[in-house]
Design a protein around this motif. Structure first.
Motif, PDB file in Angstrom:
ATOM      1  N   ARG A 276       0.822  -1.208   0.000  1.00  0.00           N
ATOM      2  CA  ARG A 276       0.000   0.000   0.000  1.00  0.00           C
ATOM      3  C   ARG A 276       0.858   1.261   0.000  1.00  0.00           C
ATOM      4  O   ARG A 276       0.456   2.316  -0.469  1.00  0.00           O
ATOM      5  CB  ARG A 276      -0.918   0.036   1.232  1.00  0.00           C
ATOM      6  CG  ARG A 276      -2.104  -0.911   1.217  1.00  0.00           C
ATOM      7  CD  ARG A 276      -3.124  -0.605   0.126  1.00  0.00           C
ATOM      8  NE  ARG A 276      -3.538   0.777   0.042  1.00  0.00           N
ATOM      9  CZ  ARG A 276      -4.514   1.343   0.767  1.00  0.00           C
ATOM     10  NH1 ARG A 276      -5.174   0.613   1.667  1.00  0.00           N
ATOM     11  NH2 ARG A 276      -4.844   2.611   0.595  1.00  0.00           N
ATOM     12  N   HIS A 277       2.071   1.134   0.534  1.00  0.00           N
ATOM     13  CA  HIS A 277       2.992   2.264   0.578  1.00  0.00           C
ATOM     14  C   HIS A 277       3.941   2.292  -0.616  1.00  0.00           C
ATOM     15  O   HIS A 277       4.920   3.036  -0.618  1.00  0.00           O
ATOM     16  CB  HIS A 277       3.786   2.256   1.887  1.00  0.00           C
ATOM     17  CG  HIS A 277       2.999   2.728   3.074  1.00  0.00           C
ATOM     18  ND1 HIS A 277       2.639   4.043   3.263  1.00  0.00           N
ATOM     19  CD2 HIS A 277       2.481   2.048   4.127  1.00  0.00           C
ATOM     20  CE1 HIS A 277       1.945   4.164   4.383  1.00  0.00           C
ATOM     21  NE2 HIS A 277       1.834   2.965   4.930  1.00  0.00           N
ATOM     22  N   GLY A 278       3.674   1.428  -1.601  1.00  0.00           N
ATOM     23  CA  GLY A 278       4.408   1.516  -2.850  1.00  0.00           C
ATOM     24  C   GLY A 278       5.550   0.546  -3.054  1.00  0.00           C
ATOM     25  O   GLY A 278       6.264   0.620  -4.063  1.00  0.00           O
ATOM     26  N   VAL A 279       5.749  -0.376  -2.127  1.00  0.00           N
ATOM     27  CA  VAL A 279       6.830  -1.361  -2.282  1.00  0.00           C
ATOM     28  C   VAL A 279       6.339  -2.489  -3.193  1.00  0.00           C
ATOM     29  O   VAL A 279       5.210  -2.967  -3.050  1.00  0.00           O
ATOM     30  CB  VAL A 279       7.244  -1.936  -0.913  1.00  0.00           C
ATOM     31  CG1 VAL A 279       8.306  -3.018  -1.074  1.00  0.00           C
ATOM     32  CG2 VAL A 279       7.758  -0.823  -0.007  1.00  0.00           C
ATOM     33  N   VAL A 280       7.173  -2.932  -4.126  1.00  0.00           N
ATOM     34  CA  VAL A 280       6.771  -4.015  -5.028  1.00  0.00           C
ATOM     35  C   VAL A 280       6.609  -5.306  -4.239  1.00  0.00           C
ATOM     36  O   VAL A 280       7.261  -5.519  -3.222  1.00  0.00           O
ATOM     37  CB  VAL A 280       7.796  -4.220  -6.174  1.00  0.00           C
ATOM     38  CG1 VAL A 280       7.880  -2.975  -7.037  1.00  0.00           C
ATOM     39  CG2 VAL A 280       9.165  -4.590  -5.614  1.00  0.00           C
ATOM     40  N   ARG A 281       5.737  -6.187  -4.729  1.00  0.00           N
ATOM     41  CA  ARG A 281       5.339  -7.369  -3.969  1.00  0.00           C
ATOM     42  C   ARG A 281       6.523  -8.250  -3.566  1.00  0.00           C
ATOM     43  O   ARG A 281       6.595  -8.718  -2.419  1.00  0.00           O
ATOM     44  CB  ARG A 281       4.336  -8.192  -4.782  1.00  0.00           C
ATOM     45  CG  ARG A 281       3.898  -9.482  -4.090  1.00  0.00           C
ATOM     46  CD  ARG A 281       2.679 -10.070  -4.753  1.00  0.00           C
ATOM     47  NE  ARG A 281       1.547  -9.157  -4.656  1.00  0.00           N
ATOM     48  CZ  ARG A 281       0.327  -9.457  -5.117  1.00  0.00           C
ATOM     49  NH1 ARG A 281       0.106 -10.602  -5.706  1.00  0.00           N
ATOM     50  NH2 ARG A 281      -0.653  -8.584  -4.986  1.00  0.00           N
TER      51      ARG A 281
END
Length: 206
Positions: A147-152
């Motif tokens: 949700r904070h933009g880190v890739v899975r």
């Protein structure tokens, strides 16, 4: 035939009700003393049944304790999920503090968690149940990171590091020599916030 089916359904519901009474009795005892001081006879007495009856629902004390632990955790899972899924997701620090204080407020749950982490001869069913539990927390923090933009792919690895860091802090300092339990809690939360800030600044660029 239909009557037999209804009877079987009723019998299964009764079995699940009795099983739930045993679990709730176990959780009641966990709230009163360390889990390693709770025995099957204690649970039987609290539930109002014979010790032999417990084994009809759980093959071992380990199985009963794990099931009780999982139920305790599942009761707060929605609160964590709400923190993640709201329009403005929780910060890493908010999630960390919530997770930390839940474990501090539920001492027996934390003791059970560390017991399962350290025990090297869990039965296969118990191992599977604990793996499922661990995955709940890893998944929740991984979702927050996404949700904070880190890739899975990165979020998954970071969630392992993050949850391990917090549980390590609690294990290290929960019996730290201080004037009061509140000071210990304050110290633990301070360390957890420092850890959360490292993830926030270095990994999210905030």
């Amino acid at each position: 035939m239909a009557s037999e089916s209804k009877f079987a359904i009723l019998k299964e519901k009764e079995r699940e009700t009795r099983k739930q009474i045993v679990i709730e009795s176990t959780l009641t005892l966990f709230s009163q003393k360390p889990f390693y001081e709770v025995g099957m006879r204690d649970v039987a007495e609290e539930a109002g049944v014979s010790p032999a009856t417990l084994y009809r629902y759980f093959p071992s004390q380990e199985a009963l304790f794990i099931e009780s632990f999982l139920q305790n955790i599942s009761s707060v899972t929605k609160e964590f999920e709400d923190m993640i899924k709201k329009d403005e997701p929780a910060t890493i620090e908010e999630f960390a503090v919530k997770f930390t204080n839940h474990l501090l407020d539920n001492e027996s749950s934390f003791q059970m968690m560390t017991y399962l982490m350290l025990k090297d001869d869990l039965t296969n069913p118990a191992t599977g149940r604990f793996d499922s539990l661990s995955k709940v927390f890893f998944d929740m923090f991984s979702q927050l990171m996404e949700r904070h933009g880190v890739v899975r792919e990165d979020a998954r690895l970071l969630s392992h590091s993050f949850i391990a860091s917090i549980t390590g802090i609690i294990m290290t300092f929960r019996n730290y020599s201080m004037k009061s339990r509140e000071k210990v809690r304050s110290h633990i939360n301070q360390l957890v916030k420092i850890t959360a800030s490292l993830y926030t600044k270095e990994l999210l660029g905030e």
